[in-house]
Design a protein around this motif. Structure first.
Motif, PDB file in Angstrom:
ATOM      1  N   MET A   1      11.061   5.224  36.684  1.00 11.28           N
ATOM      2  CA  MET A   1      10.705   4.152  37.605  1.00 11.28           C
ATOM      3  C   MET A   1      11.172   4.501  39.008  1.00 11.28           C
ATOM      4  SD  MET A   1      11.817   0.112  37.640  1.00 11.28           S
ATOM      5  CE  MET A   1      10.661  -0.363  36.346  1.00 11.28           C
ATOM      6  N   HIS A   2      10.226   4.463  39.946  1.00  7.24           N
ATOM      7  CA  HIS A   2      10.547   4.617  41.359  1.00  7.24           C
ATOM      8  C   HIS A   2      10.560   3.226  41.995  1.00  7.24           C
ATOM      9  CE1 HIS A   2       9.877   8.875  40.908  1.00  7.24           C
ATOM     10  NE2 HIS A   2       8.576   8.719  40.676  1.00  7.24           N
ATOM     11  N   VAL A   3      11.597   2.914  42.753  1.00  2.69           N
ATOM     12  CA  VAL A   3      11.670   1.639  43.454  1.00  2.69           C
ATOM     13  C   VAL A   3      11.502   1.922  44.941  1.00  2.69           C
ATOM     14  CG1 VAL A   3      12.932  -0.502  43.757  1.00  2.69           C
ATOM     15  CG2 VAL A   3      13.314   0.869  41.703  1.00  2.69           C
ATOM     16  N   HIS A   4      10.453   1.316  45.535  1.00  2.00           N
ATOM     17  CA  HIS A   4      10.127   1.582  46.933  1.00  2.00           C
ATOM     18  C   HIS A   4      10.017   0.282  47.711  1.00  2.00           C
ATOM     19  CE1 HIS A   4       9.623   5.897  46.814  1.00  2.00           C
ATOM     20  NE2 HIS A   4       8.897   5.785  45.717  1.00  2.00           N
ATOM     21  N   ALA A   5      10.176   0.405  49.031  1.00  2.00           N
ATOM     22  CA  ALA A   5      10.200  -0.776  49.895  1.00  2.00           C
ATOM     23  C   ALA A   5       8.805  -1.289  50.218  1.00  2.00           C
ATOM     24  CB  ALA A   5      10.950  -0.451  51.191  1.00  2.00           C
ATOM     25  N   HIS A   6       7.878  -0.362  50.521  1.00  2.00           N
ATOM     26  CA  HIS A   6       6.553  -0.742  51.012  1.00  2.00           C
ATOM     27  C   HIS A   6       5.473   0.082  50.310  1.00  2.00           C
ATOM     28  CE1 HIS A   6       9.366  -0.974  54.596  1.00  2.00           C
ATOM     29  NE2 HIS A   6       8.992  -2.234  54.483  1.00  2.00           N
ATOM     30  N   PRO A   7       4.234  -0.421  50.307  1.00  2.00           N
ATOM     31  CA  PRO A   7       3.134   0.437  49.902  1.00  2.00           C
ATOM     32  C   PRO A   7       3.013   1.594  50.906  1.00  2.00           C
ATOM     33  CG  PRO A   7       2.311  -1.606  50.874  1.00  2.00           C
ATOM     34  CD  PRO A   7       3.787  -1.775  50.709  1.00  2.00           C
ATOM     35  N   ASP A   8       2.857   2.758  50.425  1.00  2.00           N
ATOM     36  CA  ASP A   8       2.808   4.090  51.055  1.00  2.00           C
ATOM     37  C   ASP A   8       4.080   4.875  50.792  1.00  2.00           C
ATOM     38  OD1 ASP A   8       4.563   4.596  53.554  1.00  2.00           O
ATOM     39  OD2 ASP A   8       3.589   2.755  54.149  1.00  2.00           O
ATOM     40  N   ASP A   9       5.230   4.191  50.574  1.00  2.00           N
ATOM     41  CA  ASP A   9       6.468   4.926  50.306  1.00  2.00           C
ATOM     42  C   ASP A   9       6.364   5.757  49.025  1.00  2.00           C
ATOM     43  OD1 ASP A   9       7.912   4.067  52.562  1.00  2.00           O
ATOM     44  OD2 ASP A   9       8.467   2.204  51.577  1.00  2.00           O
ATOM     45  N   GLU A  10       5.651   5.245  48.023  1.00  2.00           N
ATOM     46  CA  GLU A  10       5.511   5.987  46.761  1.00  2.00           C
ATOM     47  C   GLU A  10       4.705   7.271  46.943  1.00  2.00           C
ATOM     48  OE1 GLU A  10       1.684   4.885  47.389  1.00  2.00           O
ATOM     49  OE2 GLU A  10       3.368   3.484  47.530  1.00  2.00           O
ATOM     50  N   SER A  11       3.904   7.321  48.035  1.00  2.00           N
ATOM     51  CA  SER A  11       3.077   8.495  48.283  1.00  2.00           C
ATOM     52  C   SER A  11       3.692   9.446  49.295  1.00  2.00           C
ATOM     53  CB  SER A  11       1.687   8.053  48.775  1.00  2.00           C
ATOM     54  OG  SER A  11       1.019   7.302  47.785  1.00  2.00           O
ATOM     55  N   SER A  12       4.671   8.981  50.046  1.00  2.00           N
ATOM     56  CA  SER A  12       5.330   9.839  51.036  1.00  2.00           C
ATOM     57  C   SER A  12       6.670  10.369  50.547  1.00  2.00           C
ATOM     58  CB  SER A  12       5.529   9.077  52.350  1.00  2.00           C
ATOM     59  OG  SER A  12       6.356   7.946  52.167  1.00  2.00           O
ATOM     60  N   LYS A  13       7.163   9.855  49.431  1.00  2.00           N
ATOM     61  CA  LYS A  13       8.462  10.266  48.904  1.00  2.00           C
ATOM     62  C   LYS A  13       8.347  10.517  47.402  1.00  2.00           C
ATOM     63  CE  LYS A  13      10.354   7.107  52.301  1.00  2.00           C
ATOM     64  NZ  LYS A  13       8.988   6.779  52.780  1.00  2.00           N
ATOM     65  N   GLY A  14       8.406  11.759  47.012  1.00  2.00           N
ATOM     66  CA  GLY A  14       8.415  12.090  45.590  1.00  2.00           C
ATOM     67  C   GLY A  14       7.071  12.037  44.902  1.00  2.00           C
ATOM     68  N   ALA A  15       5.973  12.012  45.649  1.00  2.00           N
ATOM     69  CA  ALA A  15       4.665  11.842  45.020  1.00  2.00           C
ATOM     70  C   ALA A  15       4.229  13.065  44.232  1.00  2.00           C
ATOM     71  CB  ALA A  15       3.613  11.500  46.077  1.00  2.00           C
ATOM     72  N   ALA A  16       4.579  14.257  44.692  1.00  2.00           N
ATOM     73  CA  ALA A  16       4.174  15.461  43.958  1.00  2.00           C
ATOM     74  C   ALA A  16       4.919  15.573  42.631  1.00  2.00           C
ATOM     75  CB  ALA A  16       4.397  16.706  44.809  1.00  2.00           C
ATOM     76  N   SER A  17       6.211  15.254  42.630  1.00  2.00           N
ATOM     77  CA  SER A  17       6.938  15.269  41.364  1.00  2.00           C
ATOM     78  C   SER A  17       6.457  14.152  40.454  1.00  2.00           C
ATOM     79  CB  SER A  17       8.461  15.201  41.583  1.00  2.00           C
ATOM     80  OG  SER A  17       8.827  14.215  42.513  1.00  2.00           O
ATOM     81  N   THR A  18       6.078  13.006  41.033  1.00  2.00           N
ATOM     82  CA  THR A  18       5.468  11.941  40.237  1.00  2.00           C
ATOM     83  C   THR A  18       4.212  12.447  39.548  1.00  2.00           C
ATOM     84  OG1 THR A  18       6.311  10.097  41.550  1.00  2.00           O
ATOM     85  CG2 THR A  18       4.247   9.725  40.377  1.00  2.00           C
TER      86      THR A  18
END
Length: 283
Positions: A1-18
């Motif tokens: 589970m990744h916990v992020h503040a805003h939409p787009d954070d999940e794609s700018s931080k750790g998205a390739a490993s996801t």
């Protein structure tokens, strides 16, 4: 589970490993704390009818962008339901807007995340460090509720109304950028006869003596850089497709820095650092 503040954070931080873990069959869930309602239009080429006249549309559009990014990454995603705090500017800084995420007491704001952890039952949780990765009020608050929820999700006496206890086994902080990474990418760009992209930023980059010690886990994921970029472009209000990040060819990024990086903060399983897998000790 990744916990992020805003939409787009999940794609700018750790998205390739996801994307790498999704391809390997891992069930990945993103918890998004806010709707990004107070985000600015950061893409100069973005054009949407009525957006300037009706800024309240931004929240709706960002949800649509999140839907596209979620499909690209192959993840599950839930909104925790809080309102974006915005980025305060001025000297002195103005007060945060009433009712925003950063002003909710941690014990209250963590409730939907604890419930989500107990229902999804993640083995690994990632979030931001105590500085939020950068000091946006929502990022700092995201850190606070993530650490609190990680501690309370497995406590049978805490919030019994939120479901059966579940203790995640490992907690990580994103180590998104470092001076070493920026230097490596610029050096690789020069080797390939391309213009360095971080030269000016590096001139002002303050040295952090703890930076190297914080990096414990480097996940090789260069094969998924293109997926991460596609997910990031899905957030069209926030991401300039002609920006400097997309000026770095994937092969140059893979040569210079083929990993996404994390700091192992807590582990209830035996592991040894440095790691190359968020699930080290769990597989």
């Amino acid at each position: 589970m990744h916990v992020h503040a805003h939409p787009d954070d999940e794609s700018s931080k750790g998205a390739a490993s996801t994307a790498k873990y999704v391809a390997e069959g891992v069930d990945v869930h993103v918890a998004t704390c806010t709707g990004g309602e107070r985000g600015s239009i950061l893409n100069p080429s973005f054009d949407h009818p009525g957006i300037l006249e009706n800024p309240e549309l931004i929240g709706e559009i960002r949800r649509e962008e999140m839907d596209r990014a979620r499909e690209i990454l192959g993840i599950k995603q839930d909104w925790l339901g809080f309102v974006d705090s915005g980025w305060p500017e001025g000297d002195p800084l103005p007060p945060l807007p009433e009712g925003c995420f950063a002003l909710v007491p941690v014990e209250e704001a963590a409730k939907p995340l604890i419930a989500l952890m107990r229902s999804f039952r993640p083995h690994v949780v990632t979030t931001y460090d105590e500085n939020g990765g950068y000091p946006h009020p929502d990022h700092i608050m995201c850190h606070k509720i993530s650490v609190y929820a990680f501690e309370k999700a497995g406590d049978a006496e805490a919030y019994p109304e939120l479901g059966e206890p579940w203790q995640p086994q490992k907690l990580y902080y994103h180590r998104g950028w470092s001076r070493a990474r920026a230097e490596a990418i610029d050096a690789a760009m020069e080797r390939h006869g391309l213009e360095p992209v971080y030269r000016e930023r590096l001139k002002e980059w303050k040295f952090d003596p703890d930076e190297d010690e914080r990096l414990t886990t480097r996940v090789p994921c260069a094969d998924y850089f293109s997926v991460a970029d596609d997910a990031l472009r899905a957030h069209a209000t926030q991401i300039d497709p002609d920006g400097h990040w997309f000026a770095i060819p994937h092969e140059v990024r893979a040569e210079a820095w083929p990993t996404e990086d994390y700091q192992l903060v807590t582990s209830f399983v035996e592991t040894a650092v440095p790691e190359d897998d968020l699930f080290a000790g769990l597989r």
